[in-house]
Scaffold this active site. Sequence first.
Site, PDB file in Angstrom:
ATOM      1  CB  CYS A   7     -26.537  15.774  29.800  1.00 48.70           C
ATOM      2  SG  CYS A   7     -26.166  14.012  29.753  1.00 48.70           S
ATOM      3  NE  ARG A  13     -27.862  16.510  26.193  1.00 47.62           N
ATOM      4  CZ  ARG A  13     -28.813  17.243  26.728  1.00 47.62           C
ATOM      5  NH1 ARG A  13     -28.946  18.497  26.336  1.00 47.62           N
ATOM      6  NH2 ARG A  13     -29.619  16.753  27.642  1.00 47.62           N
ATOM      7  CG  ASP A 123     -31.743  15.331  24.874  1.00 46.02           C
ATOM      8  OD1 ASP A 123     -31.068  14.395  24.404  1.00 46.02           O
ATOM      9  OD2 ASP A 123     -32.480  15.216  25.864  1.00 46.02           O
TER      10      ASP A 123
HETATM   11  P1  4NP Z   1     -28.715  13.072  27.575  1.00 50.47           P
HETATM   12  O1  4NP Z   1     -29.944  12.587  26.663  1.00 50.47           O
HETATM   13  O2  4NP Z   1     -29.306  13.972  28.642  1.00 50.47           O
HETATM   14  O3  4NP Z   1     -27.822  13.795  26.629  1.00 50.47           O
HETATM   15  O4  4NP Z   1     -28.079  11.824  28.150  1.00 50.47           O
HETATM   16  C1  4NP Z   1     -31.065  11.922  27.186  1.00 50.47           C
HETATM   17  C2  4NP Z   1     -30.984  10.601  27.543  1.00 50.47           C
HETATM   18  C3  4NP Z   1     -32.106   9.944  28.024  1.00 50.47           C
HETATM   19  C4  4NP Z   1     -33.299  10.628  28.158  1.00 50.47           C
HETATM   20  C5  4NP Z   1     -33.368  11.966  27.809  1.00 50.47           C
HETATM   21  C6  4NP Z   1     -32.258  12.604  27.334  1.00 50.47           C
HETATM   22  N1  4NP Z   1     -34.459   9.934  28.633  1.00 50.47           N
HETATM   23  O5  4NP Z   1     -35.541  10.554  28.651  1.00 50.47           O
HETATM   24  O6  4NP Z   1     -34.366   8.780  29.035  1.00 50.47           O
END
Ligand code: 4NP
Length: 155
Positions: A7, A13, A123
């Site tokens: 991800c 995720r 997300d």
């Molecule tokens: P992930 O969610 O891709 O499911 O781990 C996110 C975690 C952090 C960030 C964006 C999405 N961020 O912008 O830091």
Amino acid sequence: MKILMVCLGNICRSPIAEGLLAEKAAKANLDWIIDSAGTSGYHIGEPPHHLSQKVALINGIDISAQKCRQFNAQDILIYDKIYAMDASNYADIKHLCGKNWVNNKVKLILEELHPGKNMEVPDPWYGGEDGFHQVFKLLDDACERIIQQYTSNLK
Ligand code: 4NP
């Protein structure tokens, strides 16, 4: 089989996806290697988001020992299958792979449940706990399908 879940942050995720598939593979006596990574480097070295940990644990899966790492171009050589959570992860994986890119190794994970629909795992980063439960359910169903398909192909 070596499977990598990817991800953006490797904090919400893909850690849940890694935990779920590792649990289901172990239960099915499959000696698989499962890992996860993020296309960004924002959270390297951190454990999963506290709500990912909480929702996984409510469902009997402890993901607290995982550590965030960034996806790199070697991963596509090492892993048999790479699952992206959404279309932007897919595009970022392709970009990061450069000349190593192998089209048939990388797939949106919800294609396992709904082929041809290009569905994405939303997300949950900007929302509340409900979003993490929704993500868990989608990934639980997708990982179940991955195991089912593999074991039925062995028969
Ligand atoms: P992930 O969610 O891709 O499911 O781990 C996110 C975690 C952090 C960030 C964006 C999405 N961020 O912008 O830091």
